[in-house]
Scaffold this active site. Structure first.
Site, PDB file in Angstrom:
ATOM      1  N   ASN A  12       5.122 -36.449  -5.295  1.00  0.00           N
ATOM      2  CA  ASN A  12       5.450 -36.710  -6.701  1.00  0.00           C
ATOM      3  C   ASN A  12       5.958 -38.158  -6.759  1.00  0.00           C
ATOM      4  O   ASN A  12       7.112 -38.429  -6.433  1.00  0.00           O
ATOM      5  CB  ASN A  12       6.523 -35.719  -7.161  1.00  0.00           C
ATOM      6  CG  ASN A  12       6.883 -35.902  -8.616  1.00  0.00           C
ATOM      7  OD1 ASN A  12       6.395 -36.816  -9.289  1.00  0.00           O
ATOM      8  ND2 ASN A  12       7.749 -35.035  -9.125  1.00  0.00           N
ATOM      9  N   ARG A  97       1.152 -34.886  -7.782  1.00  0.00           N
ATOM     10  CA  ARG A  97       1.485 -34.570  -9.172  1.00  0.00           C
ATOM     11  C   ARG A  97       1.107 -35.766 -10.049  1.00  0.00           C
ATOM     12  O   ARG A  97       1.519 -36.895  -9.776  1.00  0.00           O
ATOM     13  CB  ARG A  97       2.979 -34.298  -9.313  1.00  0.00           C
ATOM     14  CG  ARG A  97       3.351 -34.053 -10.740  1.00  0.00           C
ATOM     15  CD  ARG A  97       4.837 -34.027 -10.961  1.00  0.00           C
ATOM     16  NE  ARG A  97       5.094 -33.838 -12.371  1.00  0.00           N
ATOM     17  CZ  ARG A  97       6.086 -34.411 -13.031  1.00  0.00           C
ATOM     18  NH1 ARG A  97       6.932 -35.196 -12.398  1.00  0.00           N
ATOM     19  NH2 ARG A  97       6.252 -34.196 -14.315  1.00  0.00           N
ATOM     20  N   HIS A 186       4.836 -30.110 -18.493  1.00  0.00           N
ATOM     21  CA  HIS A 186       5.417 -29.022 -17.665  1.00  0.00           C
ATOM     22  C   HIS A 186       4.390 -27.916 -17.407  1.00  0.00           C
ATOM     23  O   HIS A 186       4.760 -26.771 -17.139  1.00  0.00           O
ATOM     24  CB  HIS A 186       6.637 -28.346 -18.349  1.00  0.00           C
ATOM     25  CG  HIS A 186       7.850 -29.202 -18.490  1.00  0.00           C
ATOM     26  ND1 HIS A 186       8.632 -29.184 -19.633  1.00  0.00           N
ATOM     27  CD2 HIS A 186       8.426 -30.082 -17.650  1.00  0.00           C
ATOM     28  CE1 HIS A 186       9.637 -30.033 -19.477  1.00  0.00           C
ATOM     29  NE2 HIS A 186       9.537 -30.586 -18.280  1.00  0.00           N
ATOM     30  N   ARG A 247      16.461 -36.743 -24.899  1.00  0.00           N
ATOM     31  CA  ARG A 247      15.366 -36.943 -25.865  1.00  0.00           C
ATOM     32  C   ARG A 247      15.648 -36.171 -27.146  1.00  0.00           C
ATOM     33  O   ARG A 247      16.166 -35.053 -27.098  1.00  0.00           O
ATOM     34  CB  ARG A 247      14.033 -36.462 -25.277  1.00  0.00           C
ATOM     35  CG  ARG A 247      13.521 -37.358 -24.189  1.00  0.00           C
ATOM     36  CD  ARG A 247      12.212 -36.832 -23.621  1.00  0.00           C
ATOM     37  NE  ARG A 247      12.244 -36.926 -22.184  1.00  0.00           N
ATOM     38  CZ  ARG A 247      11.595 -36.109 -21.346  1.00  0.00           C
ATOM     39  NH1 ARG A 247      10.834 -35.155 -21.816  1.00  0.00           N
ATOM     40  NH2 ARG A 247      11.688 -36.282 -20.060  1.00  0.00           N
ATOM     41  N   GLU A 389       7.375 -25.831  -8.987  1.00  0.00           N
ATOM     42  CA  GLU A 389       6.220 -26.670  -9.296  1.00  0.00           C
ATOM     43  C   GLU A 389       5.547 -27.193  -8.035  1.00  0.00           C
ATOM     44  O   GLU A 389       4.325 -27.291  -7.963  1.00  0.00           O
ATOM     45  CB  GLU A 389       6.668 -27.841 -10.188  1.00  0.00           C
ATOM     46  CG  GLU A 389       7.025 -27.384 -11.594  1.00  0.00           C
ATOM     47  CD  GLU A 389       7.800 -28.415 -12.384  1.00  0.00           C
ATOM     48  OE1 GLU A 389       9.034 -28.476 -12.207  1.00  0.00           O
ATOM     49  OE2 GLU A 389       7.192 -29.145 -13.172  1.00  0.00           O
TER      50      GLU A 389
END
Ligand code: AMP
Length: 403
Positions: A12, A97, A186, A247, A389
């Site tokens: 990642n 990823r 996601h 956010r 993940e």
């Protein structure tokens, strides 16, 4: 299926960091993990741990991503650091990823030069993420040539959304010419918990309707219909949807125009909405541990922040329950979903209108393990399903290269 493939390395990469995990896919055991931080900016740090060796951090030289992956592979083959591989050639495949796959990628892809060129073309849609992933892939290919490299996209699971879910109510030309539409993010996490929930409920995947809530620093809620994504709360970028750590989530787009006309630059607005909004703005911290502690002390800003957060979750969950008609389970995952019992309690309490009830004790004592936290009388079971993940990326990589 080939017996030769065993060890899958999951990468990642961001523009200045690279996280990695090594999996033995015969057993799906995670053998080692680590990260290199501050790549190319001096003061680089290397962190590494394995099953038998606890985490160690040390300064390192990492002028670029190739140097970072060289460090990772060096540790994986160094018995004094707990590395369990004999040589680099024991790494059989690498799964990368990648945040944005646009409309092109609904499945994992072998990273050929053509695929890399396509992913580079998608960079305008994810300027903070795709370029870093590409640097990671190129560095990795230098250090591990001849090994299959596979791209796994955060957006891929959401490519099954129908037009009425993904189209914005704007001129079609914006979608056709500039790719303006909802993509969702996601996806690897939502897919992992969807597959796991089908197993837990012993239900065929194509009959499974769930609402999957990935609640963390970044959060998204997904309506899964017949095992596929039907709608999701994030949009063209991960800024849309529910209130998050820093956010804003959904706001009237005219707020952006208003700020631009009132002296804010585009960069100011970007920073304001991505880094300085959400729980940080409302409650003074983006970390739910701080917010919940401040709520316990009765701090008004924290109480208001939590109320706004739950309100935004409940609006999506209620809307998706209406769209799905029948819901087999409400799934909670991510740092908050798996660990913050106070947030889960507030959420389930707010969903009483859907007939959802709370098992207080099951909820309060649950941290990061699979558990039903709704009451026996709940109209819809609420289940904590810890996400993974990295394992999902390793599985998809393994599946593609063994095909
Ligand atoms: P993530 O982005 O998935 O890593 O999630 C980060 C969020 O999870 C932060 O808001 C953390 O406060 C929250 N979180 C992580 N661990 C815990 C915990 N043990 N208790 C409460 N919240 C937690």
């Amino acid at each position: 299926m080939s017996n030769a493939i065993r060890n899958v390395l999951v990468i990642n990469a961001g523009s200045s960091s690279l996280k990695f995990m090594l999996f033995d896919m015969k057993t799906e055991r995670m053998l080692a993990k680590g990260q290199v931080e501050r790549i190319g900016i001096g003061g680089s740090l290397f962190t590494f741990s394995t099953e038998g060796f606890s985490e160690k951090q040390s300064p390192c030289e990492a002028p670029d991503h190739a140097a970072a992956i060289q460090l990772a592979c060096g540790a994986l083959t160094d018995p004094t650091k707990g590395g369990c591989l004999k040589s680099f050639s024991d790494i059989d495949a690498v799964g990368h990823r990648i945040v944005h796959g646009g409309e092109r990628y609904s499945q994992p892809v072998l990273l050929t030069p053509e695929a890399l060129a396509e992913i580079a073309k998608l960079s305008p849609l994810a300027p903070l993420h795709n370029p870093g992933a590409l640097q990671g892939i190129k560095g990795c290919e230098q250090v591990l040539p001849g090994v299959p490299h596979v791209g796994i996209f955060d957006t891929a699971f959401h490519q099954t959304m129908p037009e009425e879910s993904y189209l914005y109510s704007v001129p079609r030309e914006l979608h056709e010419r500039l790719g303006v539409r909802k993509y969702g993010f996601h996806g690897t996490s939502h897919k992992f918990v969807t597959l796991r929930t089908a197993e837990l409920l012993n239900k065929p995947l194509d009959e499974l309707n769930i609402i999957s809530c990935h609640l963390g620093n970044g959060s998204s809620i997904t309506a899964v219909k017949g095992g596929k994504c039907f709608d999701t709360s994030m949009g063209m970028t991960p800024l849309a949807g529910v209130t998050m750590g820093t956010r804003s989530g959904d706001i009237d787009p005219a707020v952006v125009l208003y700020l631009l006309k009132n002296g804010y630059s585009a960069d100011d607005v970007d920073r304001l909405l991505n880094k300085q909004s959400g729980m940080m703005a409302l409650a003074g911290s983006s970390d739910m541990r701080d917010v919940c502690a401040a709520c316990d002390e009765g701090k008004p800003a924290a109480l208001l922040g939590l109320a706004r957060l739950i309100h935004s979750y409940a609006m999506y969950i209620g809307g998706y329950a209406a769209l799905l008609g029948h819901v087999d389970a409400l799934i909670l995952t991510g740092g908050i979903g798996e660990n913050s019992w106070e947030t889960r309690k507030a959420l389930l309490t707010s969903l009483s209108g859907l007939g959802i009830t709370l098992d207080e004790e099951a909820n309060r004592t649950c941290r990061g393990v699979e558990r039903v936290i709704s009451g026996k009388d709940s109209a819809i079971p609420a289940i904590i399903v810890p996400t993974n993940e990295e394992l999902m990326i390793a599985r998809e990589t393994f599946a593609l290269v063994c095909d």
